[in-house]
Design a protein around this motif. Structure first.
Motif, PDB file in Angstrom:
ATOM      1  N   GLU A 170      -9.110   3.695  -5.228  1.00 28.58           N
ATOM      2  CA  GLU A 170      -8.072   4.693  -4.941  1.00 28.58           C
ATOM      3  C   GLU A 170      -6.769   4.362  -5.675  1.00 28.58           C
ATOM      4  O   GLU A 170      -6.053   5.250  -6.136  1.00 28.58           O
ATOM      5  CB  GLU A 170      -7.808   4.778  -3.434  1.00 28.58           C
ATOM      6  CG  GLU A 170      -8.946   5.363  -2.612  1.00 28.58           C
ATOM      7  CD  GLU A 170     -10.039   4.338  -2.313  1.00 28.58           C
ATOM      8  OE1 GLU A 170      -9.917   3.167  -2.757  1.00 28.58           O
ATOM      9  OE2 GLU A 170     -11.021   4.710  -1.639  1.00 28.58           O
ATOM     10  N   ASP A 171      -6.444   3.082  -5.769  1.00 28.91           N
ATOM     11  CA  ASP A 171      -5.236   2.674  -6.479  1.00 28.91           C
ATOM     12  C   ASP A 171      -5.379   2.876  -7.984  1.00 28.91           C
ATOM     13  O   ASP A 171      -4.436   3.248  -8.672  1.00 28.91           O
ATOM     14  CB  ASP A 171      -4.930   1.199  -6.207  1.00 28.91           C
ATOM     15  CG  ASP A 171      -4.468   0.958  -4.773  1.00 28.91           C
ATOM     16  OD1 ASP A 171      -4.054   1.940  -4.112  1.00 28.91           O
ATOM     17  OD2 ASP A 171      -4.519  -0.204  -4.325  1.00 28.91           O
ATOM     18  N   LYS A 214       3.635   4.253  -1.497  1.00 26.82           N
ATOM     19  CA  LYS A 214       3.429   5.238  -2.550  1.00 26.82           C
ATOM     20  C   LYS A 214       4.682   5.495  -3.389  1.00 26.82           C
ATOM     21  O   LYS A 214       4.944   6.622  -3.802  1.00 26.82           O
ATOM     22  CB  LYS A 214       2.912   6.552  -1.941  1.00 26.82           C
ATOM     23  CG  LYS A 214       1.524   6.404  -1.313  1.00 26.82           C
ATOM     24  CD  LYS A 214       0.996   7.722  -0.780  1.00 26.82           C
ATOM     25  CE  LYS A 214      -0.401   7.544  -0.189  1.00 26.82           C
ATOM     26  NZ  LYS A 214      -0.937   8.825   0.352  1.00 26.82           N
ATOM     27  N   LYS A 239       0.813  -1.216   0.000  1.00 29.63           N
ATOM     28  CA  LYS A 239       0.000   0.000   0.000  1.00 29.63           C
ATOM     29  C   LYS A 239       0.853   1.275   0.000  1.00 29.63           C
ATOM     30  O   LYS A 239       0.328   2.367   0.203  1.00 29.63           O
ATOM     31  CB  LYS A 239      -0.928   0.023   1.226  1.00 29.63           C
ATOM     32  CG  LYS A 239      -1.910  -1.136   1.284  1.00 29.63           C
ATOM     33  CD  LYS A 239      -2.832  -1.154   0.073  1.00 29.63           C
ATOM     34  CE  LYS A 239      -3.799  -2.331   0.129  1.00 29.63           C
ATOM     35  NZ  LYS A 239      -4.634  -2.413  -1.103  1.00 29.63           N
ATOM     36  N   SER A 262      -4.383   6.187  -9.254  1.00 22.90           N
ATOM     37  CA  SER A 262      -3.029   6.598  -8.892  1.00 22.90           C
ATOM     38  C   SER A 262      -2.014   6.027  -9.878  1.00 22.90           C
ATOM     39  O   SER A 262      -2.357   5.263 -10.781  1.00 22.90           O
ATOM     40  CB  SER A 262      -2.682   6.090  -7.487  1.00 22.90           C
ATOM     41  OG  SER A 262      -2.359   4.703  -7.521  1.00 22.90           O
TER      42      SER A 262
END
Length: 340
Positions: free
Chosen positions: A304-305, A275, A273, A308
């Motif tokens: 959400e991923d 970044k 998880k 991104s």
């Protein structure tokens, strides 16, 4: 000087003249290499051994390197003009290049190999004529004259290379690559980890070290320095790229940072998880919900991923990865460490 001392001196001179190899304290001997084009020959003389050739260079003030050709009994004396090392990575079985030791050519032969670089080239990638034949993912290269497992549509510029499976450039300034022996069409071809010699002065001037980190030099299709945390704290990861890569301008990239929290490593890659948003080569990741420059066949399931460009493992490859924003590199793994 008495008779015994004279005999000893003569004996030593004979040993030097007829030794099997060039004296290490004067010269470094390179078997099978040739000079870079930026060296200038001073003159050519006849010689019957590499040692005698080195002695001729030693007594010639302008000479800093020599090339001995055993088949022709030629000794070519050279000056060097504006190059880090006077040799090229190219095999000539009959030749021996002899370089004065104070040029520190041991950096080329030893230190690079110590850090894991399989090979390098000087000038254009087209100058590379070594025999390295594995890709960045350690896959074997397919022969250029073979059409299995992949049909060969592009070949190296030099026709002599067509009978090999060596990594080659198919244009004068292109990267070195090859078709692979992996039957998976995704790995039809890959680039090779062969880089410019002395890129960014990697062994002498690495990028600035980040606090609370250790760093290591590694080689993909470029030279990179990767930072890793010495310790971690509890908390959420922040956006970061712990990689500085060596650019084509021989400068280190400066947009690198690091996050040292408990989210910044993985136990199971598909549960990572953190970044990190760049690859092991320092390339920025493509957003998962985009199809340019590469079509996304795998995508994270968490909304959400999906929005991104963080490294994830939706394909269960065992390591976080991402599609890249570089059109030449479809995807790469990410510089995310396993949790201790």
């Amino acid at each position: 000087m008495n008779k015994v001392e004279t005999i000893k001196i003569v004996f030593v001179c004979i040993r030097v003249l007829f030794a099997d190899s060039v004296r290490d304290d004067y010269y470094t001997e390179w078997k099978g290499y040739k000079f870079h084009s930026n060296t200038r020959p001073i003159r050519k003389v006849t010689s019957f051994s590499a040692v005698r050739c080195s002695m001729k260079c030693l007594v010639t003030p302008a000479c800093v390197a020599a090339k001995f050709d055993a088949t022709k009994a030629d000794c070519e004396l050279h000056q060097i003009l504006n190059v880090h090392t006077p040799i090229m990575v190219v095999t000539e079985n009959s030749s021996v290049v002899i370089v004065k030791s104070d040029l520190h050519t041991e950096d080329f032969s030893g230190s690079w190999m110590k850090y894991g670089a399989p090979d390098c080239y000087i000038g254009s990638s087209h100058n590379y004529t070594g025999n390295y034949s594995k890709t960045v993912s350690n896959r074997d290269c397919q022969g250029w004259n073979k059409n299995y497992p992949h049909t060969v549509s592009v070949k190296p510029l030099n026709k002599d290379d067509h009978s090999t499976n060596y990594c080659r450039a198919s244009s004068f300034n292109g990267l070195l690559w090859c078709y692979t022996t992996d039957t998976d069409i995704v790995f039809r071809y890959e680039y090779c980890p062969i880089i410019p010699c002395f890129a960014c002065g990697v062994l002498k001037s690495p990028p600035s070290e980040l606090p609370n980190t250790t760093w290591a030099v590694s080689f993909t299709h470029v030279v990179v320095v990767t930072f890793q945390c010495l310790s971690v704290t509890l908390g959420k990861s922040v956006e970061h790229c712990p990689v500085s890569s060596c650019g084509s301008d021989d400068q280190w990239s400066t947009m690198y940072n690091i996050s040292c929290t408990s989210e910044d490593c993985y136990t199971k890659s598909d549960e990572y998880k953190g970044k990190v948003h760049c690859t092991v080569s320092g390339i920025t990741c493509q957003f998962w919900n985009k199809n340019t420059p590469h079509r996304s066949y795998y995508r994270p399931t968490v909304p959400e991923d999906l929005a991104s460009n963080y490294c994830r493992d939706p394909s269960s490859d065992g390591r976080p990865w991402c599609y890249t924003t570089n059109p030449d590199f479809r995807w790469e793994f990410c510089p995310v460490p396993r949790c201790p």
